[in-house]
Design a protein around this motif. Structure first.
Motif, short mmCIF file in Angstrom:
data_model
loop_
_atom_site.label_atom_id
_atom_site.label_comp_id
_atom_site.label_asym_id
_atom_site.label_seq_id
_atom_site.Cartn_x
_atom_site.Cartn_y
_atom_site.Cartn_z
N LYS A 138 19.43 62.63 -85.42
CA LYS A 138 20.29 61.89 -84.99
C LYS A 138 19.75 60.64 -83.32
CE LYS A 138 25.44 62.99 -84.82
NZ LYS A 138 26.57 63.55 -84.30
N LEU A 139 19.28 59.64 -83.45
CA LEU A 139 18.97 58.57 -82.54
C LEU A 139 19.52 59.00 -81.63
CD1 LEU A 139 17.25 55.79 -82.67
CD2 LEU A 139 19.37 54.65 -82.74
N PHE A 140 20.84 59.01 -81.00
CA PHE A 140 21.14 59.46 -79.84
C PHE A 140 22.25 60.43 -79.53
CE2 PHE A 140 23.78 57.83 -76.11
CZ PHE A 140 23.61 58.41 -75.04
N GLU A 141 22.47 61.10 -78.63
CA GLU A 141 24.05 61.56 -78.65
C GLU A 141 23.92 61.65 -77.37
OE1 GLU A 141 25.26 65.46 -81.26
OE2 GLU A 141 22.35 65.56 -80.79
N GLY A 142 25.17 61.21 -76.83
CA GLY A 142 25.81 61.45 -75.11
C GLY A 142 26.95 60.31 -74.76
N TRP A 143 26.49 58.93 -73.90
CA TRP A 143 27.64 58.52 -73.02
C TRP A 143 26.71 57.76 -72.97
CZ3 TRP A 143 32.58 60.60 -72.38
CH2 TRP A 143 33.11 60.09 -71.38
N ILE A 144 27.50 56.37 -72.91
CA ILE A 144 27.13 55.18 -72.51
C ILE A 144 27.73 54.43 -71.58
CG2 ILE A 144 26.43 52.54 -74.06
CD1 ILE A 144 25.90 54.24 -75.92
N LYS A 145 27.09 53.13 -71.02
CA LYS A 145 27.71 52.98 -70.08
C LYS A 145 27.39 51.37 -69.78
CE LYS A 145 28.68 52.63 -64.32
NZ LYS A 145 28.68 52.82 -62.97
N VAL A 146 28.31 50.61 -69.58
CA VAL A 146 28.10 48.59 -69.78
C VAL A 146 28.48 48.31 -68.37
CG1 VAL A 146 28.10 46.95 -70.65
CG2 VAL A 146 28.04 48.44 -72.49
N THR A 147 27.46 48.03 -67.74
CA THR A 147 27.56 47.12 -66.52
C THR A 147 27.30 45.48 -66.75
OG1 THR A 147 27.45 49.14 -65.41
CG2 THR A 147 26.98 47.00 -64.17
N LEU A 148 28.05 44.94 -66.87
CA LEU A 148 28.20 43.06 -66.58
C LEU A 148 28.26 42.93 -64.63
CD1 LEU A 148 28.66 43.30 -69.37
CD2 LEU A 148 29.79 41.27 -69.42
N TRP A 149 27.27 41.96 -64.59
CA TRP A 149 27.37 41.16 -63.31
C TRP A 149 27.63 40.10 -63.11
CZ3 TRP A 149 25.83 45.10 -59.18
CH2 TRP A 149 25.29 46.24 -59.44
N GLU A 150 28.30 40.01 -62.64
CA GLU A 150 28.47 38.20 -62.37
C GLU A 150 28.27 37.77 -61.40
OE1 GLU A 150 33.00 37.12 -62.26
OE2 GLU A 150 34.04 39.59 -62.74
N SER A 151 28.03 38.91 -59.99
CA SER A 151 26.77 38.32 -59.43
C SER A 151 26.46 39.30 -58.38
CB SER A 151 27.43 37.45 -58.31
OG SER A 151 28.36 37.63 -57.93
N HIS A 152 25.05 39.33 -57.47
CA HIS A 152 25.10 40.44 -56.25
C HIS A 152 26.83 40.81 -55.26
CE1 HIS A 152 25.11 37.35 -53.69
NE2 HIS A 152 25.27 38.09 -52.91
N LYS A 153 27.38 40.47 -55.48
CA LYS A 153 28.65 40.64 -55.37
C LYS A 153 29.89 41.52 -56.03
CE LYS A 153 28.42 37.62 -51.07
NZ LYS A 153 29.59 36.45 -50.30
N ALA A 154 29.57 40.92 -56.71
CA ALA A 154 31.02 41.75 -58.71
C ALA A 154 29.92 41.45 -59.39
CB ALA A 154 32.01 40.86 -58.44
N TRP A 155 30.78 42.78 -59.81
CA TRP A 155 30.92 43.43 -61.46
C TRP A 155 31.82 44.03 -62.03
CZ3 TRP A 155 28.65 44.74 -56.81
CH2 TRP A 155 29.21 47.24 -56.69
N ALA A 156 31.57 44.60 -62.83
CA ALA A 156 32.45 45.63 -64.12
C ALA A 156 32.00 46.64 -64.80
CB ALA A 156 33.73 44.60 -64.39
N SER A 157 32.49 47.93 -65.39
CA SER A 157 31.86 48.45 -66.29
C SER A 157 32.87 48.67 -67.19
CB SER A 157 30.56 49.33 -65.40
OG SER A 157 31.61 50.30 -64.77
N PHE A 158 32.22 49.34 -68.33
CA PHE A 158 32.94 50.72 -69.52
C PHE A 158 31.85 51.32 -69.81
CE2 PHE A 158 34.70 52.31 -72.98
CZ PHE A 158 36.07 51.86 -72.44
N GLU A 159 32.25 53.09 -69.36
CA GLU A 159 31.55 53.72 -70.62
C GLU A 159 32.34 54.80 -71.20
OE1 GLU A 159 31.12 56.78 -67.56
OE2 GLU A 159 31.77 55.49 -65.64
N GLY A 160 31.78 56.10 -71.95
CA GLY A 160 32.85 57.04 -73.19
C GLY A 160 31.29 56.88 -73.54
N PRO A 161 31.57 58.20 -75.33
CA PRO A 161 31.04 58.84 -75.39
C PRO A 161 30.29 57.65 -76.80
CG PRO A 161 33.65 59.12 -76.00
CD PRO A 161 33.31 58.44 -74.90
N ALA A 162 29.02 58.06 -77.30
CA ALA A 162 28.43 57.68 -77.81
C ALA A 162 29.19 57.46 -79.79
CB ALA A 162 27.18 57.85 -78.20
N SER A 163 29.95 59.05 -79.50
CA SER A 163 30.27 58.13 -80.77
C SER A 163 32.20 59.04 -80.78
CB SER A 163 30.02 59.77 -81.58
OG SER A 163 30.06 61.01 -80.47
#
Length: 219
Positions: A194-219
């Motif tokens: 498998k190319l990857f097994e584990g956990w993925i977390k995505v973070t989007l930064w609006e600025s240095h003051k504010a950001w959001a994220s979503f995470e979960g298993p890769a499968s």
């Protein structure tokens, strides 16, 4: 509660011992002891019910928020995964919140530039290459997913006036795209490790003051 009642009883006796306050002290003692007994029996304190907890979301909802289908197929919290590789990219988008009054001036059409961080976490390194994931493959996947949104009007991309393309919403959209790419690559390389097994977390930064994220298993 017993210690508190004893302390209050002592205070009451002191008050009773004062000739000028004998009646007041007795009444004070009766009322306070009654109140303490009531609180003890209710497992409460003067600041509210003891052990009171906010209503919890059903486990099915937690599963959905973590990327599951509501049937408990996804972990409800991130497992301990000591190895992490992160990829950073960025996108420039336009979008609106369809003049929804809850968003104030941001309800109209405006632009945003997001710094995008995608973390891949795993329990172990690849036995031969000693990596979490091939950094070239990971970078390519992230870039391919972001192409769908870069220099685009998200109102057109999603085409639904009821969809509010908040930073939180976009984190989930990017996460879903990466998981889909992983599955596609695994199908191409079927039979290989498998190319990857584990956990993925995505973070989007609006600025240095504010950001959001979503995470979960890769499968």
């Amino acid at each position: 509660c017993i210690l508190s009642i004893k302390a209050l009883s002592h205070r009451g006796l002191l008050l009773i011992g004062n000739a000028k306050c004998k009646m007041i002290g007795a009444q004070y003692l009766i009322h306070v002891i009654s109140l303490m007994a009531l609180l003890c029996s209710a497992n409460a304190s003067i600041f509210g019910v003891a052990n009171a907890r906010p209503k919890c979301f059903p486990s099915s909802l937690i599963s959905q928020l973590r990327g599951g289908d509501g049937d408990g197929d996804a972990p409800t919290s991130r497992p301990y995964l000591p190895y992490t590789l992160a990829i950073r990219d960025s996108i420039m988008i336009a979008h609106s919140f369809h003049n929804n009054p809850n968003f104030g001036p941001a309800g109209g059409l405006h632009g945003a530039t997001y710094t995008v961080d995608v973390e891949f976490a795993s329990k172990e390194l690849h036995p031969e290459c000693k990596w979490v994931i091939d950094i070239g493959a990971a970078s390519e996947m992230v870039a391919d997913v972001l192409k769908q949104f870069n220099y685009k009007n998200l109102d057109d991309v999603f085409g639904d006036e009821e969809v509010m393309t908040t930073t939180e919403f976009m984190c989930k959209a990017v996460f879903d795209g990466i998981v889909k790419k992983l599955k596609e690559k695994q199908m191409i390389n079927e039979g290989d490790e498998k190319l990857f097994e584990g956990w993925i977390k995505v973070t989007l930064w609006e600025s240095h003051k504010a950001w959001a994220s979503f995470e979960g298993p890769a499968s």
